[in-house]
Design a protein around this motif. Sequence first.
Motif, PDB file in Angstrom:
ATOM      1  N   LEU A   1       0.837  -1.106   0.098  1.00 22.92           N
ATOM      2  CA  LEU A   1      -0.043  -0.061   0.023  1.00 22.92           C
ATOM      3  C   LEU A   1       0.852   1.096  -0.086  1.00 22.92           C
ATOM      4  O   LEU A   1       0.325   2.232   0.125  1.00 22.92           O
ATOM      5  CB  LEU A   1      -0.880  -0.095   1.210  1.00 22.92           C
ATOM      6  CG  LEU A   1      -2.006  -1.198   1.364  1.00 22.92           C
ATOM      7  CD1 LEU A   1      -2.677  -0.920   2.606  1.00 22.92           C
ATOM      8  CD2 LEU A   1      -2.953  -1.382   0.082  1.00 22.92           C
TER       9      LEU A   1
ATOM     10  N   SER B   1      -3.098   7.017  -3.905  1.00 24.41           N
ATOM     11  CA  SER B   1      -4.563   6.923  -3.848  1.00 24.41           C
ATOM     12  C   SER B   1      -4.675   5.685  -2.600  1.00 24.41           C
ATOM     13  O   SER B   1      -5.874   5.519  -2.051  1.00 24.41           O
ATOM     14  CB  SER B   1      -4.980   6.301  -5.085  1.00 24.41           C
ATOM     15  OG  SER B   1      -4.562   5.087  -5.461  1.00 24.41           O
ATOM     16  N   THR B   2      -3.753   5.008  -2.243  1.00 21.18           N
ATOM     17  CA  THR B   2      -3.933   3.875  -1.181  1.00 21.18           C
ATOM     18  C   THR B   2      -3.828   4.485   0.099  1.00 21.18           C
ATOM     19  O   THR B   2      -3.611   3.704   1.162  1.00 21.18           O
ATOM     20  CB  THR B   2      -3.146   2.655  -1.608  1.00 21.18           C
ATOM     21  OG1 THR B   2      -1.751   3.045  -1.565  1.00 21.18           O
ATOM     22  CG2 THR B   2      -3.625   2.239  -2.855  1.00 21.18           C
TER      23      THR B   2
ATOM     24  N   GLN C   1      -6.505   3.757   2.804  1.00 21.81           N
ATOM     25  CA  GLN C   1      -6.631   2.430   3.062  1.00 21.81           C
ATOM     26  C   GLN C   1      -5.194   1.857   4.023  1.00 21.81           C
ATOM     27  O   GLN C   1      -5.278   1.130   4.801  1.00 21.81           O
ATOM     28  CB  GLN C   1      -6.621   1.353   1.674  1.00 21.81           C
ATOM     29  CG  GLN C   1      -6.708   0.133   2.255  1.00 21.81           C
ATOM     30  CD  GLN C   1      -6.855  -0.853   0.594  1.00 21.81           C
ATOM     31  OE1 GLN C   1      -6.661  -0.155  -0.371  1.00 21.81           O
ATOM     32  NE2 GLN C   1      -6.768  -2.111   0.750  1.00 21.81           N
TER      33      GLN C   1
END
Length: 748
Positions: A67, A72-73, A76
Amino acid sequence: MAVLPEYCSSYPNNKELPVFTGNPVDWPIFISSYNHSTLTCGYTDNENLLRLQRAIQGRAREEVSSLLLNPSTIPQLLTSLKLLYGRPEQIVHTMIEKVRATPAPRADKLESLVSFGLVVHNLCGHLKAIGMEKHLSNPILLHELVAKLPSNVMFNWALYQEQLPEVDLNVFGDYMSKIATATSGVTLFAAKAAKDDFRPKKEKAAYVNTHSTAEQGRRKGDDEIKEKPTDRPSSNIKVCPMCDNSGHLAANCSKFSKLCLDDRWKLVKEKRLCRRCLVAHSRWPCKCDPCGVQGCQKKHHPLLHYEQAPTEAKRSEPATSGVVALHRQPTISTLFRMLPVTLYGKKGNVNTFAFLDDGSSVTLLERKLAATLGLEGKQASLCIHWTSGIKKNFSETREVELEISGADRPQRFVASNVYTVDKLGLPEQTMDVAAMAEQFAYLQDLPLSSFKSAVPGILIGLNNVHLLATLKLREGRKGEPIATKTRLGWTVYGSMPAATQSFAHRQFHISEEQAEVDLHEYVKSFFAVESLGAMAVPSEESVDDQRANKILSETTKRVEGGRFETGLLWKQDYVEFPESRPMAEKRMKCLERRLGRDPALYDQVRKQIADFQSKGFAHKATAAELDTFDPRRTWYLPLGVVLNPKKPSKVRVIWDAAAKVDGVSLNTMLLKGPDLLTPLLSVLFQFRERQVAICADIEAMFHQVKIREPDRSAQLFLWRDSPDKPLETMVTDVAIFGATCSQPTRST
């Protein structure tokens, strides 16, 4: 996630984040600094990704490495880290374990008070910061922390808390913060005073074989002989090895007598003092008298006497539900309250014998009888305690209900709250009614039944007192047995006139516990592992595994030849074996008789023993070496020979570590230890990493690990090449096959 203000001000204009390696305690600091700097400084997603790549290291980086590749991760990524390391309950658990692992402060080391005070203060601050103030009211943790304090600081805390209506961890943290603040200034002056008092020591004159004191000089008529302590050491000056003060010995040291028993044993071991006289000397055995406290004949000083052998601290268990008192004897000089009964269940009925015990508060039934009757009930936990602290747990006990009647009696009665056990272990009993009626006239017309070698299958206690109630009674003269009538029939019990031996009294304590499973946490961990590919947080180690790991870390080292040396995994520091040489001699004679009937087998065993000595696995003990062994830790292992029917030519010589003397064996004193092997599933996965897989076997695997010298006294055995020769004491220098801490199943 709550924001920690004290950490936020450190990162308003700094692009670097604090390093986060996966320690849950560091999570509040890491996430607070990230949130603050991101919100106030307005970093872009790419900048945040670079900052996170530099900050996340170690185990945490391994968990979320996939990740850290795309901005964009990031959401998360933070969610995954929070799930793995940022859950409040996980942070609280880690912090509490850290505090518990902090060494107890010592009154003679003021800097330890400062360190302990800061740890407690930081714990309170963390609990407030993450919104877990409810843990500040944990009375058990507060009691553990207070128990670590020196006696004077503990007394001051008692005076301090009397001035407050309520006390909790927060109040204790403020108190320790004040102690640390006040002590920090004193430690500077103490350190400076110690440095100023240092003086280079003058060289002392050496004397060889010189024995001269002022008293000896007066005996020779020389009253003018005087010795300066700086010129020649005086043999009359007594220095206590416990407090380093002169004028008294350890046996009279007030500081030593105030220590707890475990600390006294530990200090005696560290100072290498004699257990009998508390003096460092080379003669062995010491000629001082045994302990003598309460008739104790063991070889230690009265200040080292235990009321009972110390056991490892274990977690407290829920409330007990009853006590069972069993009475056992080696002969039939006493009759117990036993009578034949019939038990009824769903699958039919069973004839057995009942043991009626007025000193028991619960009823016990053997599990095989419950299965035969088809009895079912709720699962409970059974904890049985014997004298001398012996304890055994049964996790598969069930609480059942059944019907019972006397033999050949139609009326049935209900027995409830009956606990099932594997085996009661009650004594056999024989009763000849005709002989007793001839000896005791008052028993002649009673409807009694004779039985021989009867073993009870059920023990009836006071929770079914209606079955124990005495309806009629007949008794003779003093010392003669008594006959009582119960709802199950007549029974005769008591001492016979010829009885000379007393019975042994045992107490069983029954505890009941319910295991509560947090299904929510299990489901959360399952999805965390399945969705993120993350490893589950390792479970908490048991007390036994923690002790075993500590022994391994302190004693394991590499020695000459490239091999490793380690210590035995003792269950407790206090170890005292009974005399085991007579048992080993009997076993050796039995082995010689067996080998004498098979000369070929005898020759193979001789070759193996000689091979052990040539390879350094064992050696003959000298008289001087045996004198250095601690008698409390000396144990003789019987030799055994094992043959494999599939490999008749292969003979294995083993040491029987399960052989017992007075209920004690080497295995009963050892821990199994943690499983340090690589999981088989992980090994199978590694077969896919390369093209060729190689497997190998270690010859004499256990014998490749040496045992440290202080523990080798527990691995002695007797051997001789011929029954005509005297027995020789051999010392096993390596790990043996069959010990609790070297199980064969752990090498597969």
